[in-house]
Design a protein around this motif. Structure first.
Motif, PDB file in Angstrom:
ATOM      1  N   GLN A 818     -95.812  69.155 128.582  1.00 34.56           N
ATOM      2  CA  GLN A 818     -97.242  69.318 128.288  1.00 34.56           C
ATOM      3  C   GLN A 818     -97.842  68.008 127.819  1.00 34.56           C
ATOM      4  N   ALA A 819     -97.132  67.323 126.937  1.00 34.77           N
ATOM      5  CA  ALA A 819     -97.639  66.054 126.423  1.00 34.77           C
ATOM      6  C   ALA A 819     -97.748  65.025 127.549  1.00 34.77           C
ATOM      7  N   THR A 820     -96.718  64.948 128.387  1.00 31.23           N
ATOM      8  CA  THR A 820     -96.751  64.019 129.517  1.00 31.23           C
ATOM      9  C   THR A 820     -97.955  64.280 130.409  1.00 31.23           C
ATOM     10  N   ASP A 821     -98.301  65.550 130.544  1.00 37.43           N
ATOM     11  CA  ASP A 821     -99.391  65.924 131.444  1.00 37.43           C
ATOM     12  C   ASP A 821    -100.764  65.579 130.899  1.00 37.43           C
ATOM     13  N   ARG A 822    -100.828  64.967 129.729  1.00 35.90           N
ATOM     14  CA  ARG A 822    -102.117  64.407 129.292  1.00 35.90           C
ATOM     15  C   ARG A 822    -102.496  63.265 130.224  1.00 35.90           C
ATOM     16  N   ALA A 823    -101.504  62.571 130.774  1.00 35.70           N
ATOM     17  CA  ALA A 823    -101.767  61.452 131.681  1.00 35.70           C
ATOM     18  C   ALA A 823    -101.572  61.840 133.134  1.00 35.70           C
ATOM     19  N   PHE A 824    -100.568  62.664 133.421  1.00 31.73           N
ATOM     20  CA  PHE A 824    -100.242  63.024 134.806  1.00 31.73           C
ATOM     21  C   PHE A 824    -100.981  64.299 135.177  1.00 31.73           C
ATOM     22  N   ARG A 825    -102.232  64.152 135.590  1.00 33.84           N
ATOM     23  CA  ARG A 825    -103.086  65.280 135.913  1.00 33.84           C
ATOM     24  C   ARG A 825    -104.143  64.824 136.898  1.00 33.84           C
ATOM     25  N   ILE A 826    -104.980  65.771 137.343  1.00 30.96           N
ATOM     26  CA  ILE A 826    -106.046  65.439 138.288  1.00 30.96           C
ATOM     27  C   ILE A 826    -106.913  64.330 137.700  1.00 30.96           C
ATOM     28  N   GLY A 827    -107.198  63.342 138.514  1.00 32.08           N
ATOM     29  CA  GLY A 827    -107.958  62.185 138.062  1.00 32.08           C
ATOM     30  C   GLY A 827    -107.067  60.964 137.910  1.00 32.08           C
ATOM     31  N   GLN A 828    -105.751  61.180 137.836  1.00 30.77           N
ATOM     32  CA  GLN A 828    -104.820  60.062 137.716  1.00 30.77           C
ATOM     33  C   GLN A 828    -104.655  59.407 139.076  1.00 30.77           C
ATOM     34  N   ARG A 829    -104.838  58.098 139.128  1.00 37.12           N
ATOM     35  CA  ARG A 829    -104.753  57.366 140.392  1.00 37.12           C
ATOM     36  C   ARG A 829    -103.540  56.439 140.446  1.00 37.12           C
ATOM     37  N   ARG A 830    -102.826  56.324 139.350  1.00 37.73           N
ATOM     38  CA  ARG A 830    -101.668  55.436 139.312  1.00 37.73           C
ATOM     39  C   ARG A 830    -100.391  56.257 139.119  1.00 37.73           C
ATOM     40  N   ASN A 831     -99.276  55.655 139.484  1.00 40.19           N
ATOM     41  CA  ASN A 831     -98.004  56.285 139.150  1.00 40.19           C
ATOM     42  C   ASN A 831     -97.847  56.333 137.639  1.00 40.19           C
ATOM     43  N   VAL A 832     -97.256  57.406 137.140  1.00 43.79           N
ATOM     44  CA  VAL A 832     -97.066  57.562 135.700  1.00 43.79           C
ATOM     45  C   VAL A 832     -95.583  57.389 135.381  1.00 43.79           C
ATOM     46  N   MET A 833     -95.291  56.452 134.474  1.00 47.77           N
ATOM     47  CA  MET A 833     -93.921  56.214 134.032  1.00 47.77           C
ATOM     48  C   MET A 833     -93.730  56.862 132.668  1.00 47.77           C
ATOM     49  N   VAL A 834     -92.712  57.727 132.570  1.00 48.45           N
ATOM     50  CA  VAL A 834     -92.444  58.462 131.327  1.00 48.45           C
ATOM     51  C   VAL A 834     -91.132  57.943 130.739  1.00 48.45           C
ATOM     52  N   HIS A 835     -91.211  57.440 129.509  1.00 53.11           N
ATOM     53  CA  HIS A 835     -90.037  56.892 128.830  1.00 53.11           C
ATOM     54  C   HIS A 835     -89.646  57.828 127.690  1.00 53.11           C
ATOM     55  N   LYS A 836     -88.428  58.351 127.727  1.00 53.30           N
ATOM     56  CA  LYS A 836     -87.952  59.260 126.687  1.00 53.30           C
ATOM     57  C   LYS A 836     -86.880  58.539 125.877  1.00 53.30           C
ATOM     58  N   MET A 837     -87.191  58.235 124.607  1.00 54.61           N
ATOM     59  CA  MET A 837     -86.324  57.402 123.791  1.00 54.61           C
ATOM     60  C   MET A 837     -85.208  58.239 123.162  1.00 54.61           C
ATOM     61  N   VAL A 838     -83.975  57.790 123.346  1.00 55.29           N
ATOM     62  CA  VAL A 838     -82.795  58.507 122.850  1.00 55.29           C
ATOM     63  C   VAL A 838     -81.830  57.494 122.261  1.00 55.29           C
ATOM     64  N   CYS A 839     -81.407  57.723 121.021  1.00 55.56           N
ATOM     65  CA  CYS A 839     -80.416  56.850 120.389  1.00 55.56           C
ATOM     66  C   CYS A 839     -79.023  57.233 120.865  1.00 55.56           C
ATOM     67  N   ARG A 840     -78.308  56.272 121.394  1.00 57.36           N
ATOM     68  CA  ARG A 840     -76.987  56.541 121.965  1.00 57.36           C
ATOM     69  C   ARG A 840     -75.990  56.888 120.876  1.00 57.36           C
ATOM     70  N   GLY A 841     -75.085  57.801 121.237  1.00 56.91           N
ATOM     71  CA  GLY A 841     -74.017  58.175 120.338  1.00 56.91           C
ATOM     72  C   GLY A 841     -74.428  59.099 119.209  1.00 56.91           C
ATOM     73  N   THR A 842     -75.676  59.567 119.227  1.00 57.03           N
ATOM     74  CA  THR A 842     -76.187  60.396 118.137  1.00 57.03           C
ATOM     75  C   THR A 842     -76.483  61.806 118.630  1.00 57.03           C
ATOM     76  N   VAL A 843     -76.950  62.630 117.694  1.00 55.27           N
ATOM     77  CA  VAL A 843     -77.335  63.997 118.030  1.00 55.27           C
ATOM     78  C   VAL A 843     -78.450  63.997 119.073  1.00 55.27           C
ATOM     79  N   GLU A 844     -79.276  62.957 119.099  1.00 54.94           N
ATOM     80  CA  GLU A 844     -80.351  62.893 120.097  1.00 54.94           C
ATOM     81  C   GLU A 844     -79.791  62.892 121.516  1.00 54.94           C
ATOM     82  N   GLU A 845     -78.733  62.146 121.732  1.00 52.82           N
ATOM     83  CA  GLU A 845     -78.153  62.071 123.072  1.00 52.82           C
ATOM     84  C   GLU A 845     -77.544  63.404 123.489  1.00 52.82           C
ATOM     85  N   ARG A 846     -76.902  64.083 122.543  1.00 50.40           N
ATOM     86  CA  ARG A 846     -76.263  65.361 122.873  1.00 50.40           C
ATOM     87  C   ARG A 846     -77.304  66.446 123.115  1.00 50.40           C
TER      88      ARG A 846
END
Length: 891
Positions: A818-846
């Motif tokens: 839903q949050a990503t779709d604030r940018a990726f929606r009708i009216g968007q004319r460019r490719n949208v790059m989504v970066h999801k930050m995850v700390c390696r070796g931590t609970v975030e990665e699992r």
């Protein structure tokens, strides 16, 4: 024409003229002559070739046939070392070599070497494919899967009333050189052709499946013991039926079975109890409306006459000839099903069957939803079917493919040009409204759910439908709905019932007369709980935007919304299933109460479906008519959106972060064994929150003001992401679930972009949010916006951004999307790059790995309960989840 192959001076078979070879054959020869001959023999089956190519194709095909006949079922990946033909056979073969350069070198020794090298090539190709020998060869040509196998054939023997069927067992010796079709030989010939020590392996491999079949099938055991399996047999209908019902066991044993076409699972003729529901229109609308139904015995969809039914009952069990075709009959099963439906008919004769009950029957879910007694439909469903009657079938077809009335084609009175899929959406909503059935418009974010709802309300106004509609939305979307209504449907009289537009006293004292003076009332979930008039007013329709707000049915908010009185209900959400199947129940408990049963019964049903072969298919069929979901990435829906690219931005913990992380985990390990119940859950949640904060920045967890970039691996990775974005003068949205992180992130990003950006979070006044969005969209000097995920993740149009960064993970894919779709929606004319930050070796990665399972759940239900309930993990699993993988951190 010269031969495309030749034998060179070293005695090797090579390509002389690639143009004369079948397409794709030259490359295998480049690997070696064995690979080339293998390709000709395995892949070029049935191809019209001549000369040397045909000679070596037939040679390779002969080898592959021998391999198929000798494959050991206990070691299916091992290529058997089958012996070449006998010397005299090789001598005769060498004499038939066609004219070719170097052909004089071909003799029995040369052919024996080529045989061995082709076998080696086959073994290498099987290893490369990581497949069984049979699967590899079937990938070269589909017919290879039957070569070397016993095949049991059952065919009709027309014209013989006493013995109307014929049986024969064969084995497939090879594929025909000209057409590539299987060459079947009576099984008795195998004893002759495979006689002798040279072909003992082939004989054992051939007969082993027959032995296994005799162990599983009583009929096959009788045929083998009597030796009848080696001879053609004439069978009565009773014998043929015994064979047919044992086909699955024969196939499991490794036999190939050929049966008459009418016995296939989806075509098998059998009398069925057919129940037609909704044959006539009901006197009311909605899921509680009563519809008619009738019960009949049919064959192929056509009802049986009394005389045919009587003849069927007298014929007994098995195969019965009826209407010129063979029909499978099980008197006991058919009788039980008919009795159950007759009982249901008598029970419902006075009370009738509701639309909801009819839809459950059609979907194949138990009539009582819980699955405890199974209902009439569960009585051997292969002997019964439920179909939509004339009236109900017409309504369902209108929902699947709604007609577009002229008023909708002319944009439903809106000041807008509707896209074709939006016209279909309005027509679908209008069909649901006419039937009084609640629905969920689950279009992907950005496809224009708002304008479709305005189109429906505008259409109802044009038709002079009486009543006022209530739209319930999150506070952050009030401005968006007001702007859309003013832009596209100014003729709809709108009342905004919210403290941001009305004085508190006036809002609390809102009268029914004031509401009646408008076409639609716009309010928030919180206001519905507090303003009594909104709860008591008889609304024409209640529309919920971001309807996932009622996913927790026990909250005051959900109870208040479900208590609203209305003739029709609609939910808008891009995520009808977020984490659990239970979200779907909560949604439908608002839309069509009772359709999915009560909450406990629905839970039992889902547990039963999760272990069933058909999975959630019955549930999908049940809810499908009430959900309309289209995706932006579907080019058939909309073809002018760019691409969305999602990548995981892995981060390393700083030494300070790693030390704090390990301290928190160690502290939890000391306490976890001593905690139980709610106290244990509280400890787990507190630990997870602390670990997420540490992954963001040490200052976030310690509560200090020093957010130096060097202390956080995420801040450093964010710099790496944003520096090229700044250089290209592009815009970025940065989402965090923590309001307290928005300002530190904004302050840091301002140093990277050399100018300030914007911040939006839960404390941002509602009136201010629209201005922030407008500024971000129009002001080229605003390079970024930092948003709290909860406040900024829905409803906002921020297509000026071509990058989205999820700084910390919500651990809920639907919310992130839903949050990503604030940018990726009708009216968007460019490719949208989504970066999801995850700390390696931590609970975030699992947890990131677990998110994939959540996405699969949503796909299973909508295209399909796998909730990540971390507090219920046992101690060992929990510690494994949160422990720090030092090797990854130090990478």
């Amino acid at each position: 024409m010269d031969a495309p192959l030749r034998v060179n001076g070293r005695g090797r078979l090579v390509v002389d003229d690639g143009a004369g070879l079948p397409r794709g054959a030259a490359a295998p020869f480049a690997r070696g002559e064995g690979f080339g001959v293998l390709h000709l023999g395995a892949a070029e089956v049935g191809r019209d070739v001549d000369g040397a190519v045909r000679f070596f194709r037939d040679f390779g095909q002969r080898l592959v046939s021998e391999v198929c006949a000798a494959v050991d079922p206990q070691a299916p990946v091992v290529v058997p070392r089958v012996s070449p033909p006998a010397p005299d056979a090789l001598q005769r073969l060498a004499l038939t070599t066609p004219p070719m350069v170097g052909g004089e070198a071909i003799d029995t020794r040369w052919l024996t070497r080529l045989w061995d090298e082709t076998l080696d090539a086959l073994a290498e190709r099987v290893r490369e494919a990581d497949a069984t020998v049979a699967d590899f060869l079937a990938g070269q040509h589909a017919s290879w899967h039957v070569v070397g196998r016993v095949c049991c054939h059952l065919a009709e023997n027309r014209g013989d009333d006493e013995y109307p069927f014929a049986f024969i067992a064969t084995y497939t010796r090879a594929l025909s050189a000209r057409k590539g079709t299987p060459v079947h030989v009576p099984l008795g010939r195998a004893l002759e052709e495979y006689a002798g020590a040279r072909r003992q392996a082939q004989l054992v491999a051939l007969l082993e499946p027959l032995s296994r079949a005799a162990a599983e099938s009583e009929l096959m055991r009788e045929l083998v013991d009597a030796g009848d399996v080696y001879h053609p047999l004439a069978w009565r209908a009773h014998d043929a039926h015994r064979f047919l019902v044992e086909v699955p066991a024969l196939e499991r044993a490794g036999l190939v079975v050929r049966t008459p076409p009418w016995w296939q699972a989806n075509r098998r003729p059998r009398p069925q109890v057919r129940v037609s529901v909704g044959t006539k229109p009901p006197s009311a609308v909605g899921v509680d409306a009563i519809v008619s139904f009738d019960v009949a015995v049919t064959l192929g969809g056509t009802g049986l006459t009394k005389r045919e039914l009587a003849a069927l009952k007298q014929a007994g069990d098995g195969l019965v000839s009826l209407r010129g075709q063979w029909v499978e009959v099980d008197q006991a099963q058919l009788g039980r099903v008919l009795d159950r439906w007759d009982e249901a008919a008598r029970r419902l004769e006075t009370e009738g069957i509701t639309v909801a009950e009819a839809m459950r029957w059609l979907a194949g879910t138990p009539s009582n939803v819980s699955g405890d007694d199974g209902g009439a439909l569960d009585a051997q469903p292969e002997w019964s079917e439920v179909v939509a009657g004339k009236w109900l079938g017409k309504q369902l077809e209108a929902l699947r493919d709604p007609a577009i009335p002229r008023a909708i084609a002319n944009h439903a009175g809106l000041r807008a040009t509707l896209r074709p899929y939006q016209q279909r959406g309005i027509a679908w909503l209008a069909s649901l409204y006419r039937l009084g059935l609640g629905g969920c418009l689950a279009d992907d974010m950005g496809l224009g759910k708002t304008i479709q709802v305005l189109g429906l309300l505008s259409l109802l106004k044009k038709r002079r439908e009486p009543g006022v509609d209530l739209l319930v939305v999150p506070a952050s979307l009030l401005a968006n709905w007001q702007a859309e209504q003013a832009r596209f449907a100014p003729h709809l009289r709108l009342l905004v019932a919210h403290a941001s537009t009305l004085p508190r006293a006036e809002l609390n004292g809102l009268s029914a007369e004031t509401i009646d003076a408008h076409d639609m009332v716009l309010t928030t979930y919180g206001t519905v709980r507090r303003v009594a008039t909104l709860s008591s007013f008889p609304w024409r329709a209640v529309v919920l935007d971001e309807a996932q707000a009622i996913k927790n049915p026990g909250t005051r908010q959900s109870r208040a919304v479900k208590a609203l009185a209305s003739r029709w209900r609609l939910a808008l959400t891009g995520t009808p299933v977020e984490n659990r199947v239970g979200d779907l129940w909560a949604l439908f408990d608002f839309l069509n109460p009772g359709l999915l049963g009560n909450r406990a019964a629905f839970g039992r049903l889902c547990r039963r479906m999760s272990g069933a072969e058909t999975g959630y298919a019955p549930l999908r069929r049940l809810v499908a008519p009430y959900i309309l979901r289209r995706l932006k990435v579907d080019k058939q829906i909309i073809n002018d959106l760019p691409d969305k690219v999602e990548v995981t931005a892995h981060c390393l913990l700083s030494p300070v972060q790693a030390g704090l992380y390990q301290d928190v985990v160690a502290d939890m390990k000391k306490q976890i064994a001593e905690r139980e119940g709610m106290e244990r859950r509280g400890l787990v949640l507190a630990t997870l929150m602390a670990l997420k904060q540490i992954c963001n920045h040490p200052a976030h967890w310690l509560g200090t003001e020093s957010f130096a970039a060097a202390a956080s691996g995420k801040f450093q990775r964010l710099d790496e992401l944003c520096d090229p974005i700044a250089a290209r003068q592009e815009k970025v949205l940065v989402f965090t679930q923590f309001r307290e992180m928005t300002r530190p992130l904004a302050d840091h990003l301002a140093t990277r972009f050399n100018r300030p950006g914007l911040v939006l979070h839960g404390a941002t006044p509602v009136k201010r949010r629209g201005a922030l969005v407008a500024q971000f969209q129009s002001d080229d000097d605003v390079p970024f916006m930092v948003l709290s995920l909860k406040a900024g993740g829905t409803g906002l149009n921020l297509t000026a951004a071509s990058h989205v960064v999820h700084f910390d993970r919500w651990w809920n894919p639907a919310v992130e999307d839903q949050a990503t779709d604030r940018a990726f929606r009708i009216g968007q004319r460019r490719n949208v790059m989504v970066h999801k930050m995850v700390c390696r070796g931590t609970v975030e990665e699992r947890i990131d790995e677990m998110i994939c399972d959540k996405r699969k759940l949503a796909r299973d239900l909508l295209a399909g309960d796998g909730e990540i309930n971390l507090t219920e993990l046992d101690d060992e699993a929990l510690i494994a989840l949160v422990s720090l993988d030092v090797d990854k951190v130090a990478d």
